[in-house]
Design a protein around this motif. Structure first.
Motif, PDB file in Angstrom:
ATOM      1  N   THR A   1       0.824  -1.210   0.000  1.00 29.10           N
ATOM      2  CA  THR A   1       0.000   0.000   0.000  1.00 29.10           C
ATOM      3  C   THR A   1       0.856   1.257   0.000  1.00 29.10           C
ATOM      4  O   THR A   1       0.469   2.292  -0.560  1.00 29.10           O
ATOM      5  CB  THR A   1      -0.949  -0.004   1.219  1.00 29.10           C
ATOM      6  OG1 THR A   1      -1.795  -1.150   1.134  1.00 29.10           O
ATOM      7  CG2 THR A   1      -1.820   1.238   1.245  1.00 29.10           C
ATOM      8  N   MET A   2       2.028   1.210   0.613  1.00 27.44           N
ATOM      9  CA  MET A   2       2.906   2.375   0.593  1.00 27.44           C
ATOM     10  C   MET A   2       3.334   2.716  -0.829  1.00 27.44           C
ATOM     11  O   MET A   2       3.486   3.887  -1.167  1.00 27.44           O
ATOM     12  CB  MET A   2       4.142   2.118   1.468  1.00 27.44           C
ATOM     13  CG  MET A   2       3.849   2.086   2.961  1.00 27.44           C
ATOM     14  SD  MET A   2       2.918   3.520   3.556  1.00 27.44           S
ATOM     15  CE  MET A   2       1.274   2.831   3.737  1.00 27.44           C
ATOM     16  N   GLU A   3       3.486   1.698  -1.671  1.00 26.78           N
ATOM     17  CA  GLU A   3       3.804   1.963  -3.068  1.00 26.78           C
ATOM     18  C   GLU A   3       2.625   2.636  -3.755  1.00 26.78           C
ATOM     19  O   GLU A   3       2.804   3.515  -4.607  1.00 26.78           O
ATOM     20  CB  GLU A   3       4.160   0.662  -3.792  1.00 26.78           C
ATOM     21  CG  GLU A   3       4.603   0.894  -5.233  1.00 26.78           C
ATOM     22  CD  GLU A   3       4.945  -0.390  -5.972  1.00 26.78           C
ATOM     23  OE1 GLU A   3       5.207  -0.303  -7.188  1.00 26.78           O
ATOM     24  OE2 GLU A   3       4.944  -1.456  -5.335  1.00 26.78           O
TER      25      GLU A   3
ATOM     26  N   ALA B   1       2.620  14.545   0.932  1.00 25.29           N
ATOM     27  CA  ALA B   1       3.085  15.859   1.404  1.00 25.29           C
ATOM     28  C   ALA B   1       4.195  15.695   2.436  1.00 25.29           C
ATOM     29  O   ALA B   1       5.204  16.409   2.407  1.00 25.29           O
ATOM     30  CB  ALA B   1       1.921  16.649   1.990  1.00 25.29           C
ATOM     31  N   LEU B   2       4.031  14.743   3.349  1.00 22.02           N
ATOM     32  CA  LEU B   2       5.062  14.496   4.359  1.00 22.02           C
ATOM     33  C   LEU B   2       6.348  13.996   3.712  1.00 22.02           C
ATOM     34  O   LEU B   2       7.450  14.387   4.111  1.00 22.02           O
ATOM     35  CB  LEU B   2       4.559  13.472   5.382  1.00 22.02           C
ATOM     36  CG  LEU B   2       3.526  13.984   6.391  1.00 22.02           C
ATOM     37  CD1 LEU B   2       2.905  12.819   7.161  1.00 22.02           C
ATOM     38  CD2 LEU B   2       4.154  14.977   7.367  1.00 22.02           C
ATOM     39  N   GLU B   3       6.210  13.146   2.715  1.00 22.27           N
ATOM     40  CA  GLU B   3       7.406  12.653   2.020  1.00 22.27           C
ATOM     41  C   GLU B   3       8.145  13.810   1.351  1.00 22.27           C
ATOM     42  O   GLU B   3       9.378  13.883   1.394  1.00 22.27           O
ATOM     43  CB  GLU B   3       7.014  11.601   0.988  1.00 22.27           C
ATOM     44  CG  GLU B   3       8.202  10.986   0.283  1.00 22.27           C
ATOM     45  CD  GLU B   3       7.827   9.767  -0.548  1.00 22.27           C
ATOM     46  OE1 GLU B   3       8.478   9.566  -1.595  1.00 22.27           O
ATOM     47  OE2 GLU B   3       6.904   9.025  -0.152  1.00 22.27           O
ATOM     48  N   THR B   4       7.393  14.728   0.763  1.00 26.30           N
ATOM     49  CA  THR B   4       7.996  15.895   0.129  1.00 26.30           C
ATOM     50  C   THR B   4       8.800  16.717   1.130  1.00 26.30           C
ATOM     51  O   THR B   4       9.923  17.139   0.860  1.00 26.30           O
ATOM     52  CB  THR B   4       6.907  16.783  -0.506  1.00 26.30           C
ATOM     53  OG1 THR B   4       6.249  16.042  -1.539  1.00 26.30           O
ATOM     54  CG2 THR B   4       7.498  18.053  -1.096  1.00 26.30           C
TER      55      THR B   4
ATOM     56  N   ARG C   1       9.159   3.234   5.080  1.00 23.82           N
ATOM     57  CA  ARG C   1       9.424   3.735   3.719  1.00 23.82           C
ATOM     58  C   ARG C   1      10.111   5.099   3.770  1.00 23.82           C
ATOM     59  O   ARG C   1      11.105   5.333   3.079  1.00 23.82           O
ATOM     60  CB  ARG C   1       8.123   3.829   2.925  1.00 23.82           C
ATOM     61  CG  ARG C   1       8.300   4.563   1.614  1.00 23.82           C
ATOM     62  CD  ARG C   1       7.032   4.682   0.806  1.00 23.82           C
ATOM     63  NE  ARG C   1       7.163   5.733  -0.196  1.00 23.82           N
ATOM     64  CZ  ARG C   1       7.919   5.649  -1.276  1.00 23.82           C
ATOM     65  NH1 ARG C   1       8.619   4.552  -1.510  1.00 23.82           N
ATOM     66  NH2 ARG C   1       7.996   6.659  -2.133  1.00 23.82           N
ATOM     67  N   LEU C   2       9.583   6.002   4.612  1.00 27.50           N
ATOM     68  CA  LEU C   2      10.181   7.328   4.718  1.00 27.50           C
ATOM     69  C   LEU C   2      11.619   7.246   5.218  1.00 27.50           C
ATOM     70  O   LEU C   2      12.499   7.963   4.737  1.00 27.50           O
ATOM     71  CB  LEU C   2       9.349   8.210   5.645  1.00 27.50           C
ATOM     72  CG  LEU C   2       8.004   8.696   5.106  1.00 27.50           C
ATOM     73  CD1 LEU C   2       7.253   9.462   6.183  1.00 27.50           C
ATOM     74  CD2 LEU C   2       8.193   9.565   3.875  1.00 27.50           C
TER      75      LEU C   2
ATOM     76  N   VAL D   1      13.295   8.271  10.544  1.00 24.47           N
ATOM     77  CA  VAL D   1      11.834   8.269  10.655  1.00 24.47           C
ATOM     78  C   VAL D   1      11.390   6.911  11.167  1.00 24.47           C
ATOM     79  O   VAL D   1      11.839   5.871  10.666  1.00 24.47           O
ATOM     80  CB  VAL D   1      11.157   8.550   9.300  1.00 24.47           C
ATOM     81  CG1 VAL D   1       9.642   8.690   9.483  1.00 24.47           C
ATOM     82  CG2 VAL D   1      11.728   9.797   8.634  1.00 24.47           C
ATOM     83  N   LYS D   2      10.512   6.900  12.173  1.00 26.01           N
ATOM     84  CA  LYS D   2      10.021   5.629  12.708  1.00 26.01           C
ATOM     85  C   LYS D   2       8.636   5.797  13.310  1.00 26.01           C
ATOM     86  O   LYS D   2       8.212   6.911  13.618  1.00 26.01           O
ATOM     87  CB  LYS D   2      10.985   5.063  13.750  1.00 26.01           C
ATOM     88  CG  LYS D   2      11.062   5.874  15.039  1.00 26.01           C
ATOM     89  CD  LYS D   2      12.107   5.313  15.986  1.00 26.01           C
ATOM     90  CE  LYS D   2      11.796   3.921  16.462  1.00 26.01           C
ATOM     91  NZ  LYS D   2      10.613   3.885  17.374  1.00 26.01           N
TER      92      LYS D   2
END
Length: 356
Positions: free
Chosen positions: A94-96, A178-181, A210-211, A219-220
């Motif tokens: 799902t993260m993909e 948005a958080l990944e950005t 993933r992040l 990140v955790k």
């Protein structure tokens, strides 16, 4: 998008299709409901009528959900909600889907799917409604070509005389990308960050994993009692509220159960209120894309205690609900586009001294 909208359900389970159809009929704004047992059938139907929202399973015959999602996003971007199994494997895939453009997720178990979906009907309707109002053109599709990050240990560089502020971020629909950005733009030594992203349990752990693989900061998924030092971002676990406790100049995580707040657990308001009470002026609050008003009142409390507060602007928000509510309350000291968030975090979140 507003008013009436149509929905296409793509799932190889007849039970799931029937249950989701029944739930969607309870929303008077849903004008039409289409179903397909796999993406090939869906594409055939969509030649005649293109839906406003697609509810998509991942594992299906003939074409998997990820391939279908990428095809849709390339041809005609459409709000897509993933309906995925509540498993570690399902969460990883799902993260993909999120990185490829999905706007949100509804989880489903392997067993007793019908009963589970009935219990989750309100959540499902809220997610689909948010998707119908989302502006998919504003979805921040991260750069998937980013190389694997090899982190360096910065713990020995952090000294007692370092000045840091805690950055608290709350977001929902459209927030994963948005958080990944934001996080991929931060250097290894950045302010400590606590995040609430509305997401089911198990999925938050995979999201954080993933992040962590593509960010210079660590990140955790947050754990009870752990410290949030500079260079680290923690994400509230799905189905747990996260609060912050300050001891000296250090920040610690407290996880709590308790009822949903604003229909959410974790709730952004719970995080923001704890930060206002425990950290006050030594904090930065950021509210971003998402439907509803979770976090708006908490951000106002943060501002009243001297924190620097920011709301994402309408132009860059997938859903402008949460930021809009905060702005209307007077909770936001600044209103900024997504592309400015990382630099604002570095500007307002403290510093580590020139020797670093």
């Amino acid at each position: 998008m507003s008013g009436h909208y149509s929905v296409m359900i793509v799932d190889d389970s007849a039970v799931v299709r029937q249950n989701l159809t029944t739930i969607l009929t309870k929303d008077p704004n849903v004008s039409e409901i289409f179903t397909a047992s796999d993406p090939i059938f869906a594409l055939q139907k969509m030649q005649n009528y293109w839906p406003d929202v697609i509810v998509l399973d991942i594992e299906m015959p003939r074409m998997d959900g990820i391939s279908f999602l990428k095809k849709i996003m390339a041809e005609r971007p459409t709000p897509i909600v993933i309906c995925s199994s509540l498993t570690q494997e399902g969460a990883a895939v799902t993260m993909e889907a999120f990185s490829s453009g999905a706007v949100d997720i509804i989880s489903k178990p392997k067993l007793n799917v019908g009963g589970f979906l009935e219990e989750s009907a309100e959540t499902f309707l809220r997610i689909v409604q948010a998707a119908s109002q989302s502006r998919i053109s504003k979805l921040a599709i991260p750069n998937t070509s980013k190389p694997q990050i090899h982190k360096t240990n910065t713990d020995n560089k952090i000294s007692a005389d370092t000045t840091w502020k805690l950055v608290a971020i709350g977001t929902s629909t459209g927030g994963t990308n948005a958080l990944e950005t934001i996080l991929t733009e931060l250097p290894p030594l950045s302010p400590p960050i606590a995040i609430v992203q509305h997401m089911p349990e198990k999925f938050t752990a995979q999201f954080a994993k993933r992040l962590d693989s593509i960010c210079q900061v660590g990140v955790k998924e947050a754990e009870q009692g752990e410290e949030i030092p500079p260079g680290k971002a923690v994400i509230a676990p799905g189905n747990r509220h996260m609060t912050i406790r300050m001891s000296g100049a250090r920040f610690y995580v407290d996880l709590k159960d308790g009822p949903p707040i604003n229909r959410h657990r974790p709730s952004v308001d719970v995080l923001f209120r704890s930060v206002s009470q425990q950290v006050g002026k030594n904090s930065v609050g950021i509210i971003m894309t998402g439907m509803g008003d979770d976090g708006a009142r908490g951000l106002l409390e943060m501002r009243k205690t001297g924190a620097y507060t920011v709301a994402q602007d309408e132009a860059s928000s997938v859903v402008f609900g949460m930021p809009k509510e905060a702005i209307e309350l007077g909770a936001a000291e600044a209103i900024l586009p997504l592309r400015r968030m990382a630099s604002e975090i570095l500007s307002k979140g403290g510093h580590a001294g020139s020797r670093f």
